[in-house]
Scaffold this motif. Structure first.
Motif, PDB file in Angstrom:
ATOM      1  N   ALA A  20     -13.492   6.030 -12.273  1.00 21.04           N
ATOM      2  CA  ALA A  20     -14.422   5.839 -13.392  1.00 21.04           C
ATOM      3  C   ALA A  20     -13.971   4.688 -14.286  1.00 21.04           C
ATOM      4  N   ARG A  21     -12.656   4.558 -14.503  1.00 23.64           N
ATOM      5  CA  ARG A  21     -12.136   3.473 -15.339  1.00 23.64           C
ATOM      6  C   ARG A  21     -12.368   2.106 -14.676  1.00 23.64           C
ATOM      7  N   LEU A  22     -12.220   2.033 -13.367  1.00 24.05           N
ATOM      8  CA  LEU A  22     -12.503   0.779 -12.655  1.00 24.05           C
ATOM      9  C   LEU A  22     -13.943   0.344 -12.881  1.00 24.05           C
ATOM     10  N   VAL A  23     -14.864   1.296 -12.769  1.00 21.24           N
ATOM     11  CA  VAL A  23     -16.284   0.986 -12.959  1.00 21.24           C
ATOM     12  C   VAL A  23     -16.558   0.605 -14.410  1.00 21.24           C
ATOM     13  N   GLU A  24     -15.968   1.370 -15.327  1.00 19.82           N
ATOM     14  CA  GLU A  24     -16.156   1.124 -16.761  1.00 19.82           C
ATOM     15  C   GLU A  24     -15.682  -0.277 -17.151  1.00 19.82           C
ATOM     16  N   ASP A  26     -15.460  -2.790 -15.139  1.00 20.27           N
ATOM     17  CA  ASP A  26     -16.075  -3.772 -14.248  1.00 20.27           C
ATOM     18  C   ASP A  26     -15.049  -4.467 -13.367  1.00 20.27           C
ATOM     19  N   ARG A  27     -14.136  -3.683 -12.813  1.00 20.41           N
ATOM     20  CA  ARG A  27     -13.110  -4.214 -11.914  1.00 20.41           C
ATOM     21  C   ARG A  27     -13.594  -4.100 -10.468  1.00 20.41           C
ATOM     22  N   ARG A  28     -13.515  -5.184  -9.735  1.00 22.71           N
ATOM     23  CA  ARG A  28     -13.831  -5.140  -8.315  1.00 22.71           C
ATOM     24  C   ARG A  28     -12.708  -4.408  -7.589  1.00 22.71           C
ATOM     25  N   PHE A  29     -13.074  -3.553  -6.640  1.00 24.33           N
ATOM     26  CA  PHE A  29     -12.040  -2.790  -5.935  1.00 24.33           C
ATOM     27  C   PHE A  29     -12.520  -2.397  -4.548  1.00 24.33           C
ATOM     28  N   LEU A  30     -11.556  -2.124  -3.684  1.00 23.32           N
ATOM     29  CA  LEU A  30     -11.830  -1.553  -2.372  1.00 23.32           C
ATOM     30  C   LEU A  30     -10.862  -0.408  -2.131  1.00 23.32           C
ATOM     31  N   VAL A  31     -11.338   0.618  -1.482  1.00 29.51           N
ATOM     32  CA  VAL A  31     -10.504   1.719  -1.014  1.00 29.51           C
ATOM     33  C   VAL A  31     -10.184   1.433   0.453  1.00 29.51           C
ATOM     34  N   LEU A  32      -8.897   1.359   0.779  1.00 23.34           N
ATOM     35  CA  LEU A  32      -8.479   0.977   2.124  1.00 23.34           C
ATOM     36  C   LEU A  32      -7.954   2.168   2.908  1.00 23.34           C
ATOM     37  N   SER A 188      -5.016 -13.325  -5.140  1.00 23.29           N
ATOM     38  CA  SER A 188      -3.769 -12.565  -5.073  1.00 23.29           C
ATOM     39  C   SER A 188      -3.086 -12.448  -6.432  1.00 23.29           C
ATOM     40  N   GLU A 189      -3.175 -13.498  -7.241  1.00 26.28           N
ATOM     41  CA  GLU A 189      -2.461 -13.460  -8.528  1.00 26.28           C
ATOM     42  C   GLU A 189      -3.081 -12.488  -9.526  1.00 26.28           C
ATOM     43  N   SER A 190      -4.302 -12.036  -9.256  1.00 26.22           N
ATOM     44  CA  SER A 190      -4.946 -11.094 -10.180  1.00 26.22           C
ATOM     45  C   SER A 190      -5.357  -9.802  -9.474  1.00 26.22           C
ATOM     46  N   THR A 191      -4.646  -9.457  -8.400  1.00 25.54           N
ATOM     47  CA  THR A 191      -4.976  -8.267  -7.620  1.00 25.54           C
ATOM     48  C   THR A 191      -3.750  -7.374  -7.477  1.00 25.54           C
ATOM     49  N   THR A 192      -3.966  -6.079  -7.580  1.00 26.17           N
ATOM     50  CA  THR A 192      -2.886  -5.097  -7.425  1.00 26.17           C
ATOM     51  C   THR A 192      -3.217  -4.151  -6.284  1.00 26.17           C
ATOM     52  N   MET A 193      -2.208  -3.857  -5.463  1.00 24.56           N
ATOM     53  CA  MET A 193      -2.315  -2.881  -4.385  1.00 24.56           C
ATOM     54  C   MET A 193      -1.657  -1.587  -4.844  1.00 24.56           C
ATOM     55  N   ILE A 194      -2.351  -0.465  -4.670  1.00 28.88           N
ATOM     56  CA  ILE A 194      -1.797   0.848  -4.996  1.00 28.88           C
ATOM     57  C   ILE A 194      -1.717   1.641  -3.704  1.00 28.88           C
TER      58      ILE A 194
END
Length: 246
Positions: A20-24, A26-32, A188-194
């Motif tokens: 919900a926070r990602l959507v709020e 407006d962060r682009r994301f993918l579930v891998l 890459s400089e503005s992306t985080t992998m969890i």
């Protein structure tokens, strides 16, 4: 996905609030996921049943990464495929012809029932010159009864029989993260992998040039981290602690 957002079909604490926070914000994301059995639509439905709403276009599987890789290497090629709908659909939608006659590639993915006949056919095709691709190197997969042989185990059988090593597209190959970033036009400089695994998620994230967060709700335990020759950017108890970082 598994070990970060869900565990055995149940949402992990904080997962819904994190999404919900990602959507709020407006962060682009993918579930891998390295799992190549299911289509994004299948996985979106499975996540929904656990209480997590993820649109299918926000899901990136090793099957999709494999199809993306092959279409960039040889557009409109052909492949003999051992796998389920997640893989065959991805290749078909990428413009590939699925055939057992003189294919350009033999593509191996996860399947619920490995066929001796299909593996024999793959061995003969690789021996005849087809290039060997596998969706991921995972040697076992989980089941309620215990471990199941997975893509990496079957790939080893084909390699032993042919001498041909496959090219693995999924994690820990950073190719999977790079294709994912291309999908959402991320840098890459503005992306985080969890992720929850040091040996696949974190190492691939580091090699792709990303910030990396290890959460301790999956495979890697806190005491295991020091055994690896590389370190994640952060180690956190769960996805719940990531919410305030967004």
């Amino acid at each position: 996905m598994d070990g970060v957002l869900v565990h055995e079909g149940h949402a992990l604490p904080g997962a819904a609030d994190f999404l919900a926070r990602l959507v709020e914000r407006d962060r682009r994301f993918l579930v891998l996921t390295n799992n190549s059995i299911f289509t994004p639509r299948d996985l979106a439905a499975r996540l929904s049943r656990s209480g997590l709403e993820v649109p299918e276009q926000a899901i990136w599987t090793s099957a999709l990464a494999t199809a993306d890789f092959l279409s960039s290497q040889l557009p409109g090629g052909s492949a003999y495929v051992i796998g389920e709908a997640g893989l065959t659909t991805a290749l078909y939608e990428a413009g590939y012809t699925l055939t057992d006659t003189d294919p350009d590639y033999v593509v191996l993915g996860e399947t619920r029932t490995y066929s001796f006949e299909a593996i024999t056919r793959a061995i003969r095709l690789v021996g005849a010159g087809a290039r060997f691709i596998a969706t991921n190197p995972d040697v076992t997969g989980p089941s309620p009864e215990g471990p199941l042989p997975a893509t990496g185990s079957v790939a080893a059988m084909i390699t032993k029989a042919t001498g041909a090593e496959p090219y693995f597209v999924g994690k820990p190959n950073p190719m999977m993260f790079r294709s994912a970033m291309n999908r959402i036009e991320a840098h890459s400089e503005s992306t985080t992998m969890i992720g929850d695994r040091m040996d696949t998620d974190v190492v691939a994230g580091i090699e792709a040039g990303l910030q990396t967060i290890l959460v301790l709700t999956g495979s890697t335990r806190a005491e295991d981290v020091s055994r690896f020759p590389f370190r994640p950017s952060r180690v956190l108890p769960s996805i719940a602690e990531v919410i305030d970082l967004i």
